[in-house]
Design a protein around this motif. Structure first.
Motif: not given
Length: 177
Positions: A19-29, A47-54
């Protein structure tokens, strides 16, 4: 004929992470998330991703890193708001700009689309603004959205409350007739 045309999925707390920011390289589904994406695509849905990434605006990640990640997961496209909270834009959820951009790009009727997310006062409100179906998952911030923070989106009701992303996809596929 499919009732639904497309499914929009939030990233953090919905398909994985905390639920918190995790860099794409460290993100786990989450377990079952990859299969859920494939099930929707096999059923003929976009199927689309839809995300706020400030954090992109802070230089902590790039939009390209997120796009690469979403491509690897098999999303048809990714709609990413890179703006910080002080920046004015129409794409940062709860604003529905990302959904409207996708609708224009892909010829979608947003009332025939589904948004899956874990945050009521962003994901659910953006979906509500355009008449899309709303599924709140209990993962990530989902439980808090339903309890502690329910007052922030009291006038919006989800169409379904799912335990996790796989449960959400099962509901979509059962109701897509």
């Amino acid at each position: 004929m499919n009732c639904y045309q497309a499914v929009f999925m939030d990233r953090d707390g919905t398909i994985g992470g905390t639920g918190h920011f995790i860099h794409p390289r460290d993100f786990i589904l989450y377990q079952g998330a990859q299969e859920a994406i494939h099930e929707l695509k096999e059923a003929g849905l976009k199927v689309f991703a839809f995300t706020n990434q400030h954090r992109i605006s802070r230089g902590q990640a790039t939009i390209e890193e997120f796009r690469r990640q979403f491509d690897e997961y098999g999303f048809d496209d990714a709609f990413i708001c890179p703006h910080g909270s002080s920046e004015k834009c129409d794409c940062k959820k709860p604003e529905p700009g990302m959904l409207r951009t996708a609708a224009e790009k892909y010829g979608l009727d947003l009332s025939r689309c589904v948004v899956i997310g874990d945050v009521g006062d962003t994901d659910m409100m953006a979906a509500h603004a355009v008449g899309a179906k709303k599924i709140l998952v209990k993962t990530g911030w989902g439980e808090g959205s339903l309890n502690t923070f329910r007052d922030r989106w009291i006038d919006v009701e989800p169409d379904y409350i799912a335990d996790h992303i796989q449960d959400a996809v099962t509901w979509i596929l059962r109701s897509d007739t």
